[in-house]
Design a protein around this motif. Sequence first.
Motif, PDB file in Angstrom:
ATOM      1  N   HIS A   1       0.862  -1.169   0.000  1.00 39.24           N
ATOM      2  CA  HIS A   1       0.000   0.000   0.000  1.00 39.24           C
ATOM      3  C   HIS A   1       0.906   1.229   0.000  1.00 39.24           C
ATOM      4  O   HIS A   1       1.864   1.308   0.794  1.00 39.24           O
ATOM      5  N   CYS A   2       0.628   2.139  -0.906  1.00 39.86           N
ATOM      6  CA  CYS A   2       1.424   3.356  -1.009  1.00 39.86           C
ATOM      7  C   CYS A   2       1.513   4.038   0.353  1.00 39.86           C
ATOM      8  O   CYS A   2       0.493   4.247   1.025  1.00 39.86           O
ATOM      9  N   LYS A   3       2.711   4.405   0.754  1.00 42.42           N
ATOM     10  CA  LYS A   3       2.909   5.034   2.063  1.00 42.42           C
ATOM     11  C   LYS A   3       2.351   6.453   2.110  1.00 42.42           C
ATOM     12  O   LYS A   3       2.180   7.013   3.198  1.00 42.42           O
ATOM     13  N   SER A   4       2.062   7.016   0.941  1.00 43.62           N
ATOM     14  CA  SER A   4       1.542   8.371   0.894  1.00 43.62           C
ATOM     15  C   SER A   4       0.018   8.411   0.819  1.00 43.62           C
ATOM     16  O   SER A   4      -0.631   9.097   1.595  1.00 43.62           O
ATOM     17  N   CYS A   5      -0.561   7.657  -0.131  1.00 47.82           N
ATOM     18  CA  CYS A   5      -2.008   7.762  -0.366  1.00 47.82           C
ATOM     19  C   CYS A   5      -2.782   6.498  -0.023  1.00 47.82           C
ATOM     20  O   CYS A   5      -4.006   6.494  -0.044  1.00 47.82           O
ATOM     21  N   PHE A   6      -2.072   5.383   0.264  1.00 48.09           N
ATOM     22  CA  PHE A   6      -2.678   4.097   0.635  1.00 48.09           C
ATOM     23  C   PHE A   6      -3.330   3.371  -0.534  1.00 48.09           C
ATOM     24  O   PHE A   6      -4.143   2.471  -0.338  1.00 48.09           O
ATOM     25  N   LEU A  66      -4.642  12.028   6.644  1.00 49.12           N
ATOM     26  CA  LEU A  66      -5.212  13.099   5.824  1.00 49.12           C
ATOM     27  C   LEU A  66      -5.155  14.425   6.572  1.00 49.12           C
ATOM     28  O   LEU A  66      -4.796  15.461   5.991  1.00 49.12           O
ATOM     29  N   ILE A  67      -5.481  14.401   7.843  1.00 46.00           N
ATOM     30  CA  ILE A  67      -5.410  15.621   8.669  1.00 46.00           C
ATOM     31  C   ILE A  67      -3.974  16.135   8.718  1.00 46.00           C
ATOM     32  O   ILE A  67      -3.719  17.340   8.632  1.00 46.00           O
ATOM     33  N   GLU A  68      -3.032  15.217   8.834  1.00 45.79           N
ATOM     34  CA  GLU A  68      -1.621  15.602   8.894  1.00 45.79           C
ATOM     35  C   GLU A  68      -1.173  16.265   7.594  1.00 45.79           C
ATOM     36  O   GLU A  68      -0.370  17.211   7.612  1.00 45.79           O
ATOM     37  N   LYS A  69      -1.682  15.793   6.468  1.00 46.57           N
ATOM     38  CA  LYS A  69      -1.357  16.414   5.178  1.00 46.57           C
ATOM     39  C   LYS A  69      -1.906  17.837   5.123  1.00 46.57           C
ATOM     40  O   LYS A  69      -1.245  18.750   4.624  1.00 46.57           O
ATOM     41  N   ALA A  70      -3.113  18.033   5.646  1.00 41.23           N
ATOM     42  CA  ALA A  70      -3.724  19.369   5.652  1.00 41.23           C
ATOM     43  C   ALA A  70      -2.958  20.311   6.567  1.00 41.23           C
ATOM     44  O   ALA A  70      -2.823  21.508   6.278  1.00 41.23           O
TER      45      ALA A  70
END
Length: 206
Positions: free
Chosen positions: A60-65, A131-135
């Motif tokens: 699973h992609c470590k960035s977007c899953f 997702l919150i962490e990306k924001a």
Amino acid sequence: MNYDNFPSKLLENAVSEFSKLPGIGRKTALRLVLHLLNQNKEDVRKFGNTIIQLREEVKHCKSCFNISDTDICDICASPKRDKTTICVVESIRDIMSIERTQQYNGIYHVLGGIISPMDGIGPSDLQIKPLIEKAEKGDLTEIILALSTTMEGDTTNFYLYKKLKPHQVPITTIARGVSIGDELEYTDEITLGRSLLNRMPFDKSL
């Protein structure tokens, strides 16, 4: 044939395993197993090894899953994709549906499901924290909520909106060209593409 009276225990075991797949009853499972028995051994061995390799080696992609062969999927790794726009989807199948429209050039974030108390799925069971962490990083220009237009999808959209709003990232949702109650993977490409192009601020959809 009586589907509970098999001439071989090996055949019965194989049918039992195939019938565990979604949408596959014992009658269909028997037909699939008998089909495999009619193939040469090398083809069947290749079929089995492919399934085993998939389960053991897929990542699973470590960035977007998203599902990937590498730690970072091709979409996230592509220099041609807009890394400042994230489309939030329920599953990998939704990414495949959106990609077929050729109307989106950002990246994705796969939640891995939607909030569904009836099924025992809460926010902590989904990939919401990343997702919150990306924001929080402040690098995003838009977050698109592209979940199914079901009650559970709308509930998840609203939960995400409340969590993301403090981070000052514009939050949009796909237009309602997708019928209420529809899941994205079953929506035709033209309708889904137009829904993406005509997306609206999420707060206007409330």
